[in-house]
Design an enzyme around this catalytic site. Structure first.
Site, PDB file in Angstrom:
ATOM      1  N   GLU A  56      75.833  65.031  37.888  1.00 49.38           N
ATOM      2  CA  GLU A  56      75.661  66.002  36.575  1.00 49.38           C
ATOM      3  C   GLU A  56      74.016  65.907  36.295  1.00 49.38           C
ATOM      4  O   GLU A  56      73.475  65.106  36.214  1.00 49.38           O
ATOM      5  CB  GLU A  56      76.421  65.690  35.215  1.00 49.38           C
ATOM      6  CG  GLU A  56      76.837  66.773  34.621  1.00 49.38           C
ATOM      7  CD  GLU A  56      77.881  67.771  35.254  1.00 49.38           C
ATOM      8  OE1 GLU A  56      77.577  68.539  36.038  1.00 49.38           O
ATOM      9  OE2 GLU A  56      79.081  67.310  35.123  1.00 49.38           O
ATOM     10  N   ALA A  69      82.765  76.952  28.100  1.00 52.66           N
ATOM     11  CA  ALA A  69      83.526  75.777  27.989  1.00 52.66           C
ATOM     12  C   ALA A  69      82.905  74.602  29.073  1.00 52.66           C
ATOM     13  O   ALA A  69      83.405  73.579  29.535  1.00 52.66           O
ATOM     14  CB  ALA A  69      84.968  75.770  27.994  1.00 52.66           C
ATOM     15  N   SER A 119      82.214  76.941  34.209  1.00 50.12           N
ATOM     16  CA  SER A 119      81.727  78.213  35.203  1.00 50.12           C
ATOM     17  C   SER A 119      82.256  79.415  35.250  1.00 50.12           C
ATOM     18  O   SER A 119      82.606  79.819  36.235  1.00 50.12           O
ATOM     19  CB  SER A 119      81.545  77.519  36.618  1.00 50.12           C
ATOM     20  OG  SER A 119      80.690  76.560  36.740  1.00 50.12           O
ATOM     21  N   ASP A 143      77.590  75.535  40.685  1.00 45.37           N
ATOM     22  CA  ASP A 143      78.731  76.257  40.341  1.00 45.37           C
ATOM     23  C   ASP A 143      79.088  77.294  41.383  1.00 45.37           C
ATOM     24  O   ASP A 143      80.339  77.347  41.505  1.00 45.37           O
ATOM     25  CB  ASP A 143      78.200  77.003  38.728  1.00 45.37           C
ATOM     26  CG  ASP A 143      77.990  75.914  37.806  1.00 45.37           C
ATOM     27  OD1 ASP A 143      77.983  74.548  38.093  1.00 45.37           O
ATOM     28  OD2 ASP A 143      77.162  76.161  36.832  1.00 45.37           O
TER      29      ASP A 143
HETATM   30  C1  GLA Z   1      74.927  73.775  34.582  1.00 44.24           C
HETATM   31  C2  GLA Z   1      74.191  74.471  35.916  1.00 44.24           C
HETATM   32  C3  GLA Z   1      74.654  73.714  37.053  1.00 44.24           C
HETATM   33  C4  GLA Z   1      74.178  72.199  36.934  1.00 44.24           C
HETATM   34  C5  GLA Z   1      75.259  71.734  35.641  1.00 44.24           C
HETATM   35  C6  GLA Z   1      74.519  70.307  35.265  1.00 44.24           C
HETATM   36  O1  GLA Z   1      76.473  74.100  35.070  1.00 44.24           O
HETATM   37  O2  GLA Z   1      74.842  75.810  36.037  1.00 44.24           O
HETATM   38  O3  GLA Z   1      73.608  74.198  38.119  1.00 44.24           O
HETATM   39  O4  GLA Z   1      72.948  72.261  36.533  1.00 44.24           O
HETATM   40  O5  GLA Z   1      74.670  72.660  34.501  1.00 44.24           O
HETATM   41  O6  GLA Z   1      75.074  69.397  36.325  1.00 44.24           O
END
Ligand code: GLA
Length: 380
Positions: free
Chosen positions: A22, A117, A120, A166
């Site tokens: 993350e 949430a 994505s 994502d």
């Molecule tokens: C969001 C961003 C991703 C990633 C996450 C954290 O979802 O869109 O690209 O950086 O946060 O891991």
């Protein structure tokens, strides 16, 4: 090879859950997301001319714009595009910029991915509309290229400086597998989830607030750390290049929050490396421990958790059959992801719901999910 394309169809585009890795995709690290069985469903039909008409019944809204005037980010009436429409419009804008032909069409989309949430929902919309355009246009995009195109649209058109994870998961998902993506080389491979386990998602019901500015602040801290270490060793061009020893040796030279945030990233990249081996060995317990460790790091070092997410993780850890739990996605609200022994899923969901309600007064939406394939055209 170019073909004529189809005149109408139906696209399914999944959300994603991130299992590990993350806030490392913008630091050249490795991530481990999976596409999920919650999705955006888009029905579409070719139209005449250059008008795009999209209705979003979930949002009780609709919008019409012209593909000849996307730079302006306005509707055909000259009003600013509503926020939700920036995602499909941005994707069309970027597809055209790359020289692919897009004609007018009408579409309606609905989503079973909770919005805001951390699952994505926006990347699912972007990738879904890229597949719509591809199907109408009769051209084909490599899936990684499609993910990059959508990420670029989100950064340059919508204005969110996100990483690639994502869009990658939504475009490239593989049924029953997590995907290990190296965001530096863009190499990726599907990895099976541990046998006899299920993924359970628990939505804290807290919607993410101030997400864009907090996300960009974290990115800036990572860049500050890289700039500092790059002066010491020009080979260090991202936090991926930094080892823990060097980082700790300079702890006192960095602002404390920059050190903490960089430490999370460096250690998280190491955790993903270890996790790959554990998945290959079908080691649910070892993998779950890394999930708990990631949560603690996101809470204490990267500082993107919230008390309700911590409570969900703490309760999960006390329930039989739970291998691991952590907040998933950018944080600041949203969901946790839990790795649960298959035979314990129902009991787990019931207990987590009850104790969370008792401790917070909130009704969490908790559901089992299955790793799913990436976005696809249904009538093929
Ligand atoms: C969001 C961003 C991703 C990633 C996450 C954290 O979802 O869109 O690209 O950086 O946060 O891991």
């Amino acid at each position: 090879m170019l073909s004529k394309g189809i005149d109408k169809g139906f696209v399914i585009s999944p959300g994603r859950v991130n299992l590990l890795g993350e806030h490392v995709d913008y630091n050249d690290g490795m991530v481990l997301p999976a596409a999920i069985d919650r999705s955006v469903k888009i029905s579409f039909q070719r139209g005449a001319g250059s008008h795009v008409s999209i209705s979003a019944p979930d949002m009780n809204d609709e919008c019409q714009f012209s593909i000849d005037n996307l730079e302006s980010k306005t509707t055909i009436k000259g009003e600013a595009l509503p926020d939700w429409a920036l995602y499909p419009a941005g994707v069309i804008w970027n597809i055209q910029r790359r020289g692919f032909v897009v004609g007018g069409f009408s579409a309606e989309y609905r989503s079973t991915i909770p919005i805001g949430a951390g699952l994505s929902s926006s990347a699912a919309v972007e990738v879904g509309f890229a597949v719509v355009c591809e199907s109408l246009g009769g051209w084909r995009l490599d899936r990684m290229e499609m993910a990059q195109l959508c990420q670029e649209a989100e950064r340059e058109y919508v204005g969110v400086n996100c990483g690639l994870m994502d869009q990658f998961a939504c475009a490239c998902g593989v049924q029953d597998h997590a995907l290990m993506l190296d965001t530096r080389s863009l190499a990726y491979k599907p990895l099976p989830l541990p046998e006899h386990t299920s993924l359970v998602i628990a939505d804290s019901t807290l919607r993410r607030s101030l997400i864009t500015s907090a996300y960009n602040d974290r990115r800036r801290d990572c860049e500050t750390a890289v700039a500092y270490f790059n002066k010491i060793d020009p080979q260090i061009n991202s936090l991926r290049d930094l080892d823990q020893e060097l980082l700790f040796a300079h702890e006192n030279k960095l602002p404390p929050h920059v050190f903490r945030h960089a430490r999370h990233v460096v250690e998280e990249i190491d955790r993903v490396n270890r996790a790959v081996r554990l998945l290959e060995e079908n080691n649910a317990e070892g993998f779950g421990k890394l999930m708990f460790a990631t949560h603690a790091s996101l809470r204490d070092l990267f500082e993107v958790s919230r008390p309700e997410l911590d409570i969900l993780v703490e309760i999960a850890g006390s329930i039989d059959g739970c291998f691991g739990a952590r907040l998933t996605g950018a944080g600041f609200g949203g969901c946790t992801v839990n790795l649960i022994q298959e035979s314990h899923v129902e009991e787990f969901i019931g207990k987590l719901k009850t104790v969370y309600k008792y401790k917070t007064g909130l009704e969490a939406a908790i559901f089992a999910t299955r790793a799913s394939r990436g976005a696809f055209l249904k009538n093929q």
